[in-house]
Design a protein around this motif. Structure first.
Motif, PDB file in Angstrom:
ATOM      1  N   CYS A 250       0.827  -1.209   0.000  1.00 21.39           N
ATOM      2  CA  CYS A 250       0.000   0.000   0.000  1.00 21.39           C
ATOM      3  C   CYS A 250       0.862   1.259   0.000  1.00 21.39           C
ATOM      4  N   ALA A 251       1.955   1.247   0.768  1.00 17.28           N
ATOM      5  CA  ALA A 251       2.853   2.398   0.782  1.00 17.28           C
ATOM      6  C   ALA A 251       3.475   2.611  -0.597  1.00 17.28           C
ATOM      7  N   VAL A 252       3.858   1.513  -1.268  1.00 14.58           N
ATOM      8  CA  VAL A 252       4.407   1.624  -2.623  1.00 14.58           C
ATOM      9  C   VAL A 252       3.355   2.213  -3.557  1.00 14.58           C
ATOM     10  N   ALA A 253       2.110   1.722  -3.462  1.00 15.31           N
ATOM     11  CA  ALA A 253       1.037   2.233  -4.310  1.00 15.31           C
ATOM     12  C   ALA A 253       0.805   3.722  -4.050  1.00 15.31           C
ATOM     13  N   ALA A 254       0.867   4.143  -2.791  1.00 18.55           N
ATOM     14  CA  ALA A 254       0.676   5.558  -2.464  1.00 18.55           C
ATOM     15  C   ALA A 254       1.766   6.410  -3.090  1.00 18.55           C
ATOM     16  N   SER A 255       3.003   5.877  -3.101  1.00 18.06           N
ATOM     17  CA  SER A 255       4.105   6.651  -3.693  1.00 18.06           C
ATOM     18  C   SER A 255       3.974   6.771  -5.200  1.00 18.06           C
ATOM     19  N   GLU A 256       3.357   5.783  -5.828  1.00 19.22           N
ATOM     20  CA  GLU A 256       3.246   5.788  -7.291  1.00 19.22           C
ATOM     21  C   GLU A 256       2.064   6.598  -7.781  1.00 19.22           C
ATOM     22  N   HIS A 257       0.991   6.648  -6.993  1.00 27.43           N
ATOM     23  CA  HIS A 257      -0.248   7.259  -7.480  1.00 27.43           C
ATOM     24  C   HIS A 257      -0.634   8.518  -6.719  1.00 27.43           C
ATOM     25  N   GLY A 258       0.118   8.865  -5.676  1.00 26.57           N
ATOM     26  CA  GLY A 258      -0.156  10.101  -4.957  1.00 26.57           C
ATOM     27  C   GLY A 258      -1.525  10.134  -4.311  1.00 26.57           C
ATOM     28  N   PHE A 259      -1.926   9.072  -3.655  1.00 25.14           N
ATOM     29  CA  PHE A 259      -3.241   9.033  -3.034  1.00 25.14           C
ATOM     30  C   PHE A 259      -3.349  10.126  -1.985  1.00 25.14           C
ATOM     31  N   ARG A 260      -4.549  10.673  -1.856  1.00 27.32           N
ATOM     32  CA  ARG A 260      -4.753  11.819  -0.970  1.00 27.32           C
ATOM     33  C   ARG A 260      -4.617  11.423   0.501  1.00 27.32           C
ATOM     34  N   ARG A 261      -4.370  12.432   1.320  1.00 23.05           N
ATOM     35  CA  ARG A 261      -4.247  12.220   2.758  1.00 23.05           C
ATOM     36  C   ARG A 261      -5.195  13.179   3.467  1.00 23.05           C
ATOM     37  N   PRO A 262      -6.354  12.708   3.967  1.00 26.21           N
ATOM     38  CA  PRO A 262      -7.276  13.594   4.686  1.00 26.21           C
ATOM     39  C   PRO A 262      -6.726  13.955   6.061  1.00 26.21           C
ATOM     40  N   ALA A 263      -7.357  14.910   6.691  1.00 29.60           N
ATOM     41  CA  ALA A 263      -6.986  15.250   8.060  1.00 29.60           C
ATOM     42  C   ALA A 263      -7.248  14.044   8.971  1.00 29.60           C
ATOM     43  N   LEU A 264      -6.478  13.943  10.043  1.00 31.41           N
ATOM     44  CA  LEU A 264      -6.565  12.772  10.907  1.00 31.41           C
ATOM     45  C   LEU A 264      -7.971  12.599  11.473  1.00 31.41           C
ATOM     46  N   GLU A 265      -8.621  13.712  11.847  1.00 35.38           N
ATOM     47  CA  GLU A 265      -9.952  13.594  12.435  1.00 35.38           C
ATOM     48  C   GLU A 265     -10.990  13.163  11.397  1.00 35.38           C
ATOM     49  N   ALA A 266     -10.683  13.314  10.111  1.00 42.66           N
ATOM     50  CA  ALA A 266     -11.605  12.885   9.051  1.00 42.66           C
ATOM     51  C   ALA A 266     -11.177  11.565   8.425  1.00 42.66           C
ATOM     52  N   LEU A 267     -10.173  10.916   8.999  1.00 43.56           N
ATOM     53  CA  LEU A 267      -9.622   9.704   8.389  1.00 43.56           C
ATOM     54  C   LEU A 267     -10.619   8.543   8.431  1.00 43.56           C
ATOM     55  N   VAL A 268     -11.382   8.441   9.519  1.00 46.83           N
ATOM     56  CA  VAL A 268     -12.334   7.348   9.661  1.00 46.83           C
ATOM     57  C   VAL A 268     -13.736   7.890   9.430  1.00 46.83           C
ATOM     58  N   GLU A 269     -14.394   7.383   8.412  1.00 48.29           N
ATOM     59  CA  GLU A 269     -15.729   7.855   8.068  1.00 48.29           C
ATOM     60  C   GLU A 269     -16.770   7.257   9.002  1.00 48.29           C
ATOM     61  N   PRO A 270     -17.904   7.930   9.181  1.00 46.83           N
ATOM     62  CA  PRO A 270     -18.975   7.365  10.024  1.00 46.83           C
ATOM     63  C   PRO A 270     -19.411   6.019   9.457  1.00 46.83           C
ATOM     64  N   PRO A 271     -19.693   5.067  10.300  1.00 45.27           N
ATOM     65  CA  PRO A 271     -20.067   3.737   9.810  1.00 45.27           C
ATOM     66  C   PRO A 271     -21.410   3.756   9.102  1.00 45.27           C
ATOM     67  N   LEU A 272     -21.541   2.870   8.120  1.00 40.73           N
ATOM     68  CA  LEU A 272     -22.826   2.678   7.479  1.00 40.73           C
ATOM     69  C   LEU A 272     -23.766   1.991   8.447  1.00 40.73           C
ATOM     70  N   GLU A 273     -25.047   2.318   8.358  1.00 42.94           N
ATOM     71  CA  GLU A 273     -26.008   1.720   9.278  1.00 42.94           C
ATOM     72  C   GLU A 273     -26.100   0.221   9.034  1.00 42.94           C
ATOM     73  N   SER A 274     -26.038  -0.543  10.095  1.00 45.13           N
ATOM     74  CA  SER A 274     -26.089  -1.988   9.985  1.00 45.13           C
ATOM     75  C   SER A 274     -27.475  -2.456   9.558  1.00 45.13           C
ATOM     76  N   THR A 275     -27.515  -3.485   8.739  1.00 40.98           N
ATOM     77  CA  THR A 275     -28.790  -4.059   8.297  1.00 40.98           C
ATOM     78  C   THR A 275     -29.160  -5.304   9.107  1.00 40.98           C
ATOM     79  N   LEU A 276     -28.411  -5.621  10.160  1.00 36.04           N
ATOM     80  CA  LEU A 276     -28.687  -6.814  10.947  1.00 36.04           C
ATOM     81  C   LEU A 276     -30.025  -6.678  11.680  1.00 36.04           C
ATOM     82  N   GLU A 277     -30.761  -7.769  11.744  1.00 37.22           N
ATOM     83  CA  GLU A 277     -32.059  -7.785  12.413  1.00 37.22           C
ATOM     84  C   GLU A 277     -31.902  -7.540  13.909  1.00 37.22           C
TER      85      GLU A 277
END
Length: 826
Positions: A250-277
């Protein structure tokens, strides 16, 4: 200086790698791993906060729980390929990766061709599989790998489902096998199971092993030996490089494609609502649960005559001292077995002697549980078989339950490794069942999944949190690996952990009702016992799903020990008294404490007494013990009256019928009759899988057609090993063994290899059909695809249906005529 971060968010841990650019080159500068305890987002943010995240130039992520991370996701296949090429260049290679919840093989072939294969949806061979099993010995994976590293002769184990393999390991430990040999056999079995996915005939010859399990020196050595046998070259990754291969990619891929880096507080997105009964709260069912009050042990009145009852289980060992006159317990103890049943029994005796109870006179012993044979054998060596009563857990648990509550008509017993259903009528056992090939519905199932959450260590804590949940979620009825995936889905969906734990307890009982109880009836009063019922959560799940009255004893984990003590007391009262003034003299417990198992071995019994004919050649377990400075031998041999001594069980009478031996003798006579070579075309067949019942007919029929016949019988471990290595996919063990046996037959280059497609066998009674397993039906096609072309060309694979009737059924006779035509006989 540019910095790039690669992240692998796995099922249990997070791996992070940093690369820095120096000119045109990348240099690996940093790595770290941490277990996230089902809180991957919080753990990842805490890790990266210490890595100067705001100064990173690019990042990418992979892994099972990586979806909520707001970075470019790299598929595992691409991440492994990029990590390998960073370390080793563009040379073709076969990469085996063994993770916590899965394993895979990636073939990097010439011309940028990549072939990727993953394991089937089963826990066997994974890191989680290994962790579950070594915890039976109170070890972590690293300690277990160290203990097993230098073992020359491992214990024979196969890489099967965790619950079956746990049983195998427990039985070996309970017979005195060393931990080192058992752990070595476990690691070898895992390696063999993973090697099924490696195809030496087509994959690149350079072989690498990555992932957490690959850190074991024994696993790497096993793969090195496998590579040598298959003409491959094993590439040993230095240090812990293999653990970080995906994150590195993944680090190699990031160096080759320049993947973006969000702010640390925005790094983890809110979870999708679970569909479990959603499920009702467990606490709502508590009014139908009655926990019996803990009885206070009787105040000290001086020494009493007692019997000691031991329940030596796979995970926990328990003991009860029962007053022979009043039939009530005066002392009890519990501790973990840790794979050492003799040591556990001795530790319980030391605990008994450490307090006032030491003044009691021990007149006899009862032993039940998975460790009953070895502990009962040692007790018999110390105190004589007349003082020791050994019996199975079903009888012991029933006796304990009826003693406390005579109204009980159904027992749900859930232990650490197995689960039992017992149906009673008038206090007697009328039906019983145990879990067979699934760990779902056992205490270890709860414990192993629950401890993945931070801060939860004991079953009681899991139960308390589950009861406090306002609702649960339906996790389904799955084995441990499937359940882990559903739990991961719930975590990713933001389901609070108390609701997950509530659903986990509900799932255990649903699994129990469907896989252990099955279609058997449930009475009006259910008695719940076993250590997992120490919390009311599991009992509430029983009440919710059955609607019955549920009773939990004050010490649910001690019921087996209480029951066997009661049964031993009955046996002692019924036994003939010994000579002298004291008919049952007090036992000197120091004899047991000073005794030890010096060695354990097996021998093959050559006797024909009791079995007739040429004998059964049974393998008999033998213990060498040291008791009071005197070396003694003790044997047990199942139902064999010659060798099974000291446990006071009834045995079959001499010369009792043995259909298995009789069949072996009949098959041997058949093979000898048709095996003489006459210079005719040779047809080879195996007495396994689809031919097990029809071999006598087809061997005789082909011989009568004028063909020479060669029959292979008695397939063993080598055939199984060859089938595992040669198969394209990990079929069941019988199919793998058959695969290996047919491959051995092909080596002799017969004119024909008889591997019929038997679709239907003889019907019984009013059956409308009797189709065979799809694996059995497909065996010829599987073999045709896996065997070398010249061997596959010699397969003789007619389609066989027996249909209604016996061997004279028209459809069967038509198939036989077709077979004759295929070999050139009219």
């Amino acid at each position: 200086m540019a910095r790039y971060i690669g992240i692998d968010v796995g099922a249990e841990a997070i791996k992070v790698v940093e690369l820095q650019r120096e000119g045109d080159a990348l240099r690996w500068t940093r790595r770290a791993v941490v277990e996230h305890h089902k809180e991957p987002g919080r753990s990842l943010q805490a890790m990266l906060a210490a890595w100067s995240w705001d100064q990173v130039d690019g990042a990418a992520v992979t892994g099972r729980l990586s979806r909520p991370v707001a970075l470019m996701r790299v598929p595992a296949k691409q991440a492994q390929a990029a990590g390998y090429r960073f370390l080793h260049g563009a040379a073709p290679a076969t990469i085996v990766s063994i993770g916590s919840h899965g394993f895979s093989v990636l073939e990097l072939r010439d011309g940028a061709v990549e072939v990727f294969r993953e394991n089937s949806r089963c826990a066997q061979g994974t890191g989680n599989f290994l962790r579950q099993l070594v915890e039976r010995f109170d070890l972590d994976v690293e300690a277990a790998a160290t203990m097993a590293a230098g073992v020359a002769e491992p214990a024979p184990l196969s890489g099967r489902c965790p619950v079956i393999l746990k049983t195998d390991m427990t039985h070996l430990a309970n017979k005195g096998e060393s931990k080192e040999r058992i752990l070595a056999g476990l690691l070898d079995a895992i390696a063999e199971n993973v090697q099924v996915l490696v195809k030496p005939r087509v994959c690149p010859e350079r072989l690498l092993v990555a992932g957490g399990v690959a850190r074991s020196a024994r696993v790497r050595q096993h793969f090195r030996a496998f590579a040598e046998r298959q003409g491959m070259t094993f590439v040993d990754l230095p240090g812990d490089d293999g653990l970080y291969l995906d994150a590195l990619g993944c680090a190699v891929a990031a160096s080759e494609h320049g993947f973006r880096r969000p702010a640390l507080e925005a790094l983890v997105e809110p979870p999708l609502e679970s569909t479990l009964e959603r499920l009702p709260a467990l606490a709502a069912a508590l009014p139908r649960v009655r926990r019996m009050p803990a009885g206070k042990l009787r105040e000290w009145e001086g020494p009493r005559d007692v019997v000691l009852g031991f329940d030596i289980g796979s995970t926990g060992s328990k003991a009860v001292a029962l007053d022979l006159e009043r039939r009530e317990p005066l002392w009890d103890g519990y501790l973990r077995t840790d794979g050492d049943p003799v040591g556990a029994a001795q530790a319980l005796v030391r605990a008994f002697l450490a307090g006032p109870a030491a003044a009691h006179r021990v007149r006899g012993f009862g032993v039940t549980g998975s460790g009953r044979e070895i502990v009962g054998s040692l007790l018999s060596s110390c105190h004589g078989p007349g003082a020791v009563h050994v019996l199975n857990e079903i009888a012991a648990h029933a006796a304990g339950a009826v003693h406390l509550e005579p109204r009980v008509d159904t027992i749900f017993e859930i232990g650490g490794q197995d689960a039992k259903y017992i149906r009673l009528a008038g206090g007697r056992v009328v039906d019983a069942a145990m879990n067979e090939a699934c760990s779902a519905g056992t205490g270890s199932f709860i414990e192993e999944l629950g401890r993945r959450f931070a801060g939860v260590e004991r079953v009681e804590a899991l139960g308390a949190e589950a009861l406090a949940a306002p609702e649960g979620v339906a996790l389904g009825q799955h084995c441990s690996i499937f359940m882990a995936e559903i739990v991961d889905e719930a975590v990713a969906g933001g389901v609070p952990r108390d609701r997950i734990l509530s659903g986990l307890h509900d799932s255990v009982i649903a699994n129990y009702l469907n896989r252990v109880k099955g279609s058997r009836s449930v009475g009006q009063v259910i008695f719940c016992q076993g250590m997992p019922f120490a919390s009311d959560a599991l009992a509430a799940a029983v009440a919710r799903q059955t609607g019955a009255e549920v009773i939990v004893p004050p010490s649910p984990g001690l019921m087996g020990a209480l029951g066997i003590a009661l049964l031993a007391a009955d046996a002692l009262a019924a036994a003939p008294a010994g000579a002298g003034a004291d008919p049952h003299p007090p036992a000197d417990l120091q004899l047991l404490l000073g005794a030890r198992v010096e060695r354990r071995d097996q021998f093959v019994c050559a006797s024909t007494s009791g079995c007739g004919g040429a004998g059964n050649r049974c393998r008999i377990d033998r213990l060498g013990t040291l008791v009071g400075g005197e070396s003694r031998r003790f044997t047990w041999g199942g139902a064999c009256s010659l060798w099974d001594r000291g446990t006071r069980r009834a045995h079959l009478p001499d010369l009792a019928p043995d259909p298995f031996r009789e069949r072996r003798e009949l098959v041997a006579a058949l093979v000898e009759r048709v095996g003489a070579r006459r210079g005719r075309p040779l047809v080879a067949m195996a007495d396994e899988l689809q031919l097990k019942g029809l071999l006598p007919f087809f061997a005789t029929y082909l011989h009568a057609l004028g063909l020479d016949v060669a029959v292979a019988t008695g397939a063993g471990r080598e055939a199984l090993r060859r089938g595992i290595e040669g198969g394209s996919v990990p079929f069941c063990a019988p199919m793998q063994q058959y695969h290996g046996l047919v491959a051995e037959l092909a080596d002799a280059r017969p004119d024909h290899l008889f591997v019929p497609m038997i679709r239907e066998v003889q019907r019984v009674a009013a059956e409308r059909a009797s189709w065979t397993c799809p694996v059995v039906q497909g065996a010829p096609d599987v073999l045709a695809g896996d065997l070398p072309p010249e061997a596959a060309a010699r397969l003789l694979a007619p389609t066989i249906d027996l249909g209604p009737g016996r061997l004279d059924a028209p459809v069967f006779l038509d198939a036989c005529r077709d077979l004759a035509a295929r070999v050139g006989v009219t």
